[in-house]
Motif scaffolding. Structure first.
Motif, PDB file in Angstrom:
ATOM      1  N   ALA A 155       0.824  -1.212   0.000  1.00  0.00           N
ATOM      2  CA  ALA A 155       0.000   0.000   0.000  1.00  0.00           C
ATOM      3  C   ALA A 155       0.856   1.259   0.000  1.00  0.00           C
ATOM      4  O   ALA A 155       0.454   2.296  -0.539  1.00  0.00           O
ATOM      5  N   ARG A 156       2.038   1.184   0.592  1.00  0.00           N
ATOM      6  CA  ARG A 156       2.938   2.341   0.561  1.00  0.00           C
ATOM      7  C   ARG A 156       3.430   2.612  -0.856  1.00  0.00           C
ATOM      8  O   ARG A 156       3.664   3.772  -1.235  1.00  0.00           O
ATOM      9  N   GLN A 157       3.572   1.564  -1.660  1.00  0.00           N
ATOM     10  CA  GLN A 157       4.009   1.727  -3.042  1.00  0.00           C
ATOM     11  C   GLN A 157       2.865   2.156  -3.960  1.00  0.00           C
ATOM     12  O   GLN A 157       3.069   2.897  -4.918  1.00  0.00           O
ATOM     13  N   GLY A 211      -7.903   2.955  -0.310  1.00  0.00           N
ATOM     14  CA  GLY A 211      -6.612   3.602  -0.152  1.00  0.00           C
ATOM     15  C   GLY A 211      -6.545   4.985  -0.764  1.00  0.00           C
ATOM     16  O   GLY A 211      -5.842   5.861  -0.262  1.00  0.00           O
ATOM     17  N   GLY A 212      -7.274   5.209  -1.847  1.00  0.00           N
ATOM     18  CA  GLY A 212      -7.274   6.510  -2.500  1.00  0.00           C
ATOM     19  C   GLY A 212      -8.005   7.575  -1.724  1.00  0.00           C
ATOM     20  O   GLY A 212      -7.944   8.757  -2.084  1.00  0.00           O
ATOM     21  N   GLU A 213      -8.699   7.202  -0.646  1.00  0.00           N
ATOM     22  CA  GLU A 213      -9.447   8.165   0.161  1.00  0.00           C
ATOM     23  C   GLU A 213      -8.890   8.298   1.576  1.00  0.00           C
ATOM     24  O   GLU A 213      -9.469   8.972   2.423  1.00  0.00           O
ATOM     25  N   ASP A 231       0.873   6.974   3.030  1.00  0.00           N
ATOM     26  CA  ASP A 231       2.162   6.328   3.257  1.00  0.00           C
ATOM     27  C   ASP A 231       2.307   5.919   4.723  1.00  0.00           C
ATOM     28  O   ASP A 231       2.913   4.895   5.045  1.00  0.00           O
ATOM     29  N   ARG A 232       1.730   6.685   5.614  1.00  0.00           N
ATOM     30  CA  ARG A 232       1.803   6.409   7.052  1.00  0.00           C
ATOM     31  C   ARG A 232       0.573   5.661   7.543  1.00  0.00           C
ATOM     32  O   ARG A 232       0.672   4.677   8.293  1.00  0.00           O
ATOM     33  N   ASN A 233      -0.611   6.113   7.124  1.00  0.00           N
ATOM     34  CA  ASN A 233      -1.852   5.615   7.729  1.00  0.00           C
ATOM     35  C   ASN A 233      -2.310   4.262   7.194  1.00  0.00           C
ATOM     36  O   ASN A 233      -2.919   3.488   7.935  1.00  0.00           O
ATOM     37  N   LEU A 234      -2.053   3.967   5.923  1.00  0.00           N
ATOM     38  CA  LEU A 234      -2.501   2.681   5.390  1.00  0.00           C
ATOM     39  C   LEU A 234      -1.804   1.496   6.082  1.00  0.00           C
ATOM     40  O   LEU A 234      -2.475   0.592   6.592  1.00  0.00           O
ATOM     41  N   PRO A 235      -0.459   1.472   6.129  1.00  0.00           N
ATOM     42  CA  PRO A 235       0.176   0.338   6.826  1.00  0.00           C
ATOM     43  C   PRO A 235      -0.209   0.260   8.303  1.00  0.00           C
ATOM     44  O   PRO A 235      -0.430  -0.830   8.837  1.00  0.00           O
ATOM     45  N   ARG A 236      -0.295   1.404   8.971  1.00  0.00           N
ATOM     46  CA  ARG A 236      -0.631   1.390  10.395  1.00  0.00           C
ATOM     47  C   ARG A 236      -2.051   0.911  10.644  1.00  0.00           C
ATOM     48  O   ARG A 236      -2.310   0.213  11.634  1.00  0.00           O
ATOM     49  N   SER A 237      -2.960   1.295   9.787  1.00  0.00           N
ATOM     50  CA  SER A 237      -4.352   0.868   9.982  1.00  0.00           C
ATOM     51  C   SER A 237      -4.476  -0.648   9.875  1.00  0.00           C
ATOM     52  O   SER A 237      -5.200  -1.279  10.656  1.00  0.00           O
TER      53      SER A 237
END
Length: 452
Positions: free
Chosen positions: A83-85, A233-235, A240-246
């Motif tokens: 997701a970061r990529q 992910g687009g919303e 870069d920070r919130n997707l992996p942490r969630s």
């Protein structure tokens, strides 16, 4: 770093210009709640009854839940790196289309349509029916209960994202507090001498590897929402920070709850009373506190299953919206910031499944198909790492985390094919039907391509 053919496909279809800009309004807290809402659904309140029927030992059932949690965590770490990529909506469809090939992405989206969202929404609705029907003795036909829940969830998310998120966040908060109270009540009651004594560990001769593997497939469905945030992910703000942490935070919270909740379930009553029951939680609650406890737990489960339905009705249509923007789904589902038409499609398909199948069959079908799709996605991440290098694609625990996830999920899926071939065959047919669908969508889109 991204598939050349995927880029060519978007250019040919004109999807980049047609794609509506996404407003990033889902923060970390809402993304974590979305993961929790997706995970805390049908599986945790139904799977242990079916698992006890096969494994016969509460300790072994809990061991399967622990293994399932480890696999889910490995999957969440891998998806977080991906997701970061690629911090865009669409989940496996987007990931595979851009790391492997558009056909791989389409097949993942095709699987999401049927096994990723339609079947899980229907399973949650069927589970809701089972709990409410037995606890409160409703006079209406059970399918109407599930249908009403799906329609209500669709109405929440078909117009305004913010309103649906606010209602969902509040419901999940109530659900978490209520589950915590029930676990505390169950632990206190069991500690006072109620329930079933912890049995001796199963002997080597009584442990069936195949039965454990199939149970793990069912449990993988209960954990399957660990990837929920990548579908929107687009919303998500600061992706870069919130997707992996969630993904990480949501998976850890739910894994702990699953182990605590199922420990109460499997030790609350004799195995014979729990085995094979889709409303295993309600049976356990009644054994601990009588009819009042059963009804209270059933109301909690109804809330949990409704929030699960709600979260999937919200996330699933984002996949179809993304596919439509890329020219691989009918254009009617492309318009609008809120995918109202896709929400309506998702609800209609789920309602059809509610009226046509049973829960145990759905659990096997869903677990098998989602396992195959997730394995392909994690392998896509590994492929991206090989092409781009460790500096550009950092992955937590590489390669052991990915190896554990792929090997564990493939092992369980293989045994499901051997022991439940009918559900696996339906899954294979679903996947194969995606091939002519992909060809048809490309032909349908081809006249719109610019010359040359």
């Amino acid at each position: 770093m991204i598939s050349n053919e995927a880029a060519d496909l978007r250019e040919a279809s004109g999807s980049d210009s047609a794609r509506a800009p996404r407003v990033r309004r889902i923060g970390l807290a809402s993304a974590v709640v979305l993961v929790i809402a997706n995970m805390l659904g049908t599986g945790v309140f139904t799977t242990s009854g079916f698992s006890l029927a096969d494994l016969h030992d509460p300790v072994v059932v809990l061991a399967a839940w622990a293994v399932g949690g480890v696999l889910a965590l490995c999957g969440a770490l891998s998806y977080g790196a991906l997701a970061r990529q690629i911090p865009r909506s669409g989940g496996e469809y987007t990931f595979l289309a851009e790391t492997v090939h558009p056909l791989a992405g389409f097949l993942a989206g095709w699987v999401s349509l049927f096994a990723g969202f339609t079947a899980p929404i229907a399973a949650a609705a069927i589970g809701l029916q089972a709990y409410l029907g037995t606890a409160f003795g409703t006079a209406v036909r059970p399918e109407w209960i599930g249908t009403s829940a799906i329609v209500a969830a669709a109405a929440m998310h078909a117009v305004r994202v913010e309103r649906g998120l606010a209602l969902q966040n509040a419901a999940v908060a109530i659900k978490l507090v209520s589950i915590g109270l029930f676990v505390g009540f169950g632990a206190y009651t069991l500690g006072a001498g109620a329930g079933t004594p912890v049995p001796a560990p199963a002997t080597a001769g009584s442990f069936e590897v195949g039965a454990f593997a199939v149970t793990l497939v069912w449990i993988s469905f209960a954990y399957s929402g660990w990837n929920a945030a990548v579908y929107v992910g687009g919303e998500v703000t600061d992706p870069d920070r919130n997707l992996p942490r969630s993904l990480l935070f949501g998976t850890l919270i739910v894994s702990a709850l699953y182990l605590a909740l199922n420990a109460v379930f499997v030790f609350a009553a004799p195995v014979a009373d729990l085995a094979g029951r889709p409303d295993v939680g309600a049976v356990a609650a009644e054994a601990l506190g009588g009819t009042a406890a059963r009804r209270a737990l059933s109301a909690l489960v109804a809330l949990a299953l409704f929030t699960s339905i709600s979260s999937m009705v919200m996330t699933g249509p984002r996949v179809y919206l993304r596919m439509a923007e890329d020219g691989l789904f009918p254009r009617i589902f492309r318009a609008g910031d809120v995918p109202t038409d896709a929400v309506a499609l998702q609800a209609a398909l789920a309602i059809a499944v509610v009226w046509s199948t049973g829960l145990a069959q759905l659990l096997s079908y869903i677990g098998f198909m989602l396992g195959v799709s997730a394995i392909a996605t994690v392998l896509g991440l590994v492929s991206l790492r090989w092409r781009a290098g460790a500096v550009r694609v950092p992955i937590p625990g590489y390669p052991w985390v990915q190896l554990v996830y792929v090997a564990g999920t493939a092992w369980a899926s293989w045994f499901l094919v051997a022991r439940r071939p009918d559900e696996a065959l339906v899954g294979l047919i679903t996947l194969l039907l995606g091939l002519p669908a992909y060809a048809a969508m490309r032909r349908w889109r081809s006249p719109a391509r610019p010359p040359g």
